[in-house]
Scaffold this motif. Structure first.
Motif, PDB file in Angstrom:
ATOM      1  N   VAL A  78       0.841  -1.200   0.000  1.00 39.32           N
ATOM      2  CA  VAL A  78       0.000   0.000   0.000  1.00 39.32           C
ATOM      3  C   VAL A  78       0.879   1.254   0.000  1.00 39.32           C
ATOM      4  O   VAL A  78       0.595   2.230  -0.704  1.00 39.32           O
ATOM      5  CB  VAL A  78      -0.955  -0.006   1.218  1.00 39.32           C
ATOM      6  CG1 VAL A  78      -1.652   1.321   1.383  1.00 39.32           C
ATOM      7  CG2 VAL A  78      -1.967  -1.126   1.078  1.00 39.32           C
ATOM      8  N   GLY A  79       1.954   1.234   0.768  1.00 37.97           N
ATOM      9  CA  GLY A  79       2.880   2.356   0.792  1.00 37.97           C
ATOM     10  C   GLY A  79       3.537   2.586  -0.559  1.00 37.97           C
ATOM     11  O   GLY A  79       3.733   3.730  -0.983  1.00 37.97           O
ATOM     12  N   LEU A  80       3.870   1.505  -1.275  1.00 41.40           N
ATOM     13  CA  LEU A  80       4.443   1.640  -2.613  1.00 41.40           C
ATOM     14  C   LEU A  80       3.430   2.250  -3.574  1.00 41.40           C
ATOM     15  O   LEU A  80       3.787   3.082  -4.405  1.00 41.40           O
ATOM     16  CB  LEU A  80       4.929   0.285  -3.125  1.00 41.40           C
ATOM     17  CG  LEU A  80       5.582   0.299  -4.500  1.00 41.40           C
ATOM     18  CD1 LEU A  80       6.815   1.183  -4.507  1.00 41.40           C
ATOM     19  CD2 LEU A  80       5.926  -1.108  -4.927  1.00 41.40           C
ATOM     20  N   GLY A  81       2.180   1.854  -3.448  1.00 40.66           N
ATOM     21  CA  GLY A  81       1.135   2.465  -4.276  1.00 40.66           C
ATOM     22  C   GLY A  81       0.993   3.951  -3.998  1.00 40.66           C
ATOM     23  O   GLY A  81       0.830   4.759  -4.909  1.00 40.66           O
ATOM     24  N   GLY A  82       1.077   4.320  -2.726  1.00 45.34           N
ATOM     25  CA  GLY A  82       1.041   5.730  -2.370  1.00 45.34           C
ATOM     26  C   GLY A  82       2.231   6.489  -2.928  1.00 45.34           C
ATOM     27  O   GLY A  82       2.103   7.632  -3.373  1.00 45.34           O
ATOM     28  N   CYS A  83       3.395   5.856  -2.946  1.00 49.79           N
ATOM     29  CA  CYS A  83       4.585   6.493  -3.517  1.00 49.79           C
ATOM     30  C   CYS A  83       4.440   6.676  -5.021  1.00 49.79           C
ATOM     31  O   CYS A  83       4.916   7.679  -5.571  1.00 49.79           O
ATOM     32  CB  CYS A  83       5.828   5.672  -3.198  1.00 49.79           C
ATOM     33  SG  CYS A  83       6.323   5.777  -1.484  1.00 49.79           S
ATOM     34  N   LEU A  84       3.800   5.745  -5.697  1.00 49.60           N
ATOM     35  CA  LEU A  84       3.563   5.882  -7.127  1.00 49.60           C
ATOM     36  C   LEU A  84       2.648   7.072  -7.410  1.00 49.60           C
ATOM     37  O   LEU A  84       2.919   7.883  -8.301  1.00 49.60           O
ATOM     38  CB  LEU A  84       2.964   4.598  -7.702  1.00 49.60           C
ATOM     39  CG  LEU A  84       2.629   4.623  -9.184  1.00 49.60           C
ATOM     40  CD1 LEU A  84       3.887   4.825 -10.014  1.00 49.60           C
ATOM     41  CD2 LEU A  84       1.917   3.358  -9.581  1.00 49.60           C
ATOM     42  N   ILE A  85       1.589   7.194  -6.636  1.00 50.26           N
ATOM     43  CA  ILE A  85       0.685   8.336  -6.798  1.00 50.26           C
ATOM     44  C   ILE A  85       1.412   9.636  -6.482  1.00 50.26           C
ATOM     45  O   ILE A  85       1.269  10.638  -7.189  1.00 50.26           O
ATOM     46  CB  ILE A  85      -0.564   8.151  -5.917  1.00 50.26           C
ATOM     47  CG1 ILE A  85      -1.393   6.978  -6.442  1.00 50.26           C
ATOM     48  CG2 ILE A  85      -1.403   9.426  -5.872  1.00 50.26           C
ATOM     49  CD1 ILE A  85      -2.511   6.543  -5.521  1.00 50.26           C
ATOM     50  N   LEU A  86       2.225   9.627  -5.425  1.00 45.86           N
ATOM     51  CA  LEU A  86       3.005  10.810  -5.076  1.00 45.86           C
ATOM     52  C   LEU A  86       3.987  11.166  -6.186  1.00 45.86           C
ATOM     53  O   LEU A  86       4.193  12.354  -6.484  1.00 45.86           O
ATOM     54  CB  LEU A  86       3.746  10.585  -3.760  1.00 45.86           C
ATOM     55  CG  LEU A  86       4.624  11.734  -3.290  1.00 45.86           C
ATOM     56  CD1 LEU A  86       3.762  12.948  -2.934  1.00 45.86           C
ATOM     57  CD2 LEU A  86       5.465  11.301  -2.108  1.00 45.86           C
ATOM     58  N   ALA A  87       4.582  10.171  -6.826  1.00 48.47           N
ATOM     59  CA  ALA A  87       5.512  10.434  -7.932  1.00 48.47           C
ATOM     60  C   ALA A  87       4.798  11.154  -9.072  1.00 48.47           C
ATOM     61  O   ALA A  87       5.332  12.114  -9.636  1.00 48.47           O
ATOM     62  CB  ALA A  87       6.126   9.130  -8.424  1.00 48.47           C
ATOM     63  N   PHE A  88       3.591  10.705  -9.407  1.00 49.37           N
ATOM     64  CA  PHE A  88       2.823  11.391 -10.447  1.00 49.37           C
ATOM     65  C   PHE A  88       2.515  12.818 -10.041  1.00 49.37           C
ATOM     66  O   PHE A  88       2.661  13.753 -10.836  1.00 49.37           O
ATOM     67  CB  PHE A  88       1.517  10.638 -10.743  1.00 49.37           C
ATOM     68  CG  PHE A  88       1.673   9.547 -11.750  1.00 49.37           C
ATOM     69  CD1 PHE A  88       1.837   9.845 -13.091  1.00 49.37           C
ATOM     70  CD2 PHE A  88       1.653   8.226 -11.364  1.00 49.37           C
ATOM     71  CE1 PHE A  88       1.974   8.840 -14.034  1.00 49.37           C
ATOM     72  CE2 PHE A  88       1.793   7.221 -12.291  1.00 49.37           C
ATOM     73  CZ  PHE A  88       1.957   7.521 -13.626  1.00 49.37           C
TER      74      PHE A  88
END
Length: 96
Positions: A44-54
């Motif tokens: 879930v944290g990795l998914g949040g980091c992906l959204i944050l990267a965008f």
């Protein structure tokens, strides 16, 4: 006619910021998640980091190299969380 950028903004700061957020998320997951739920919360944290990267790369307002910057942010966050999860795995093996 395209106008060249006179002073392009640096993009490495946004990439490293996502990596730092990934490290903070990994440490928080290690502190607050139980052993049975740690892997799920890291995902879930990795998914949040992906959204944050965008978000970070869209906020910078530069279209040149957008895909490469998002990929670098996401892969760096994956590597950071992978190293942290490796630490969790090694800590689980060691008798304490």
């Amino acid at each position: 006619m395209a106008v060249p950028e006179l002073a392009p903004r640096r993009t490495i700061g946004g990439i490293i910021a996502v990596w730092a957020v990934a490290a903070v998320i990994g440490v928080l997951v290690g502190l607050f998640a139980g052993d049975a739920w740690r892997v799920q919360w890291l995902a879930v944290g990795l998914g949040g980091c992906l959204i944050l990267a965008f978000i970070v790369q869209l906020w910078s307002g530069r279209s040149q190299g957008f895909t490469e910057r998002v990929a670098a942010s996401a892969l760096g966050a994956l590597a950071v969380l992978g190293v942290i999860s490796l630490g969790f795995g090694l800590a689980a093996i060691v008798p304490g």
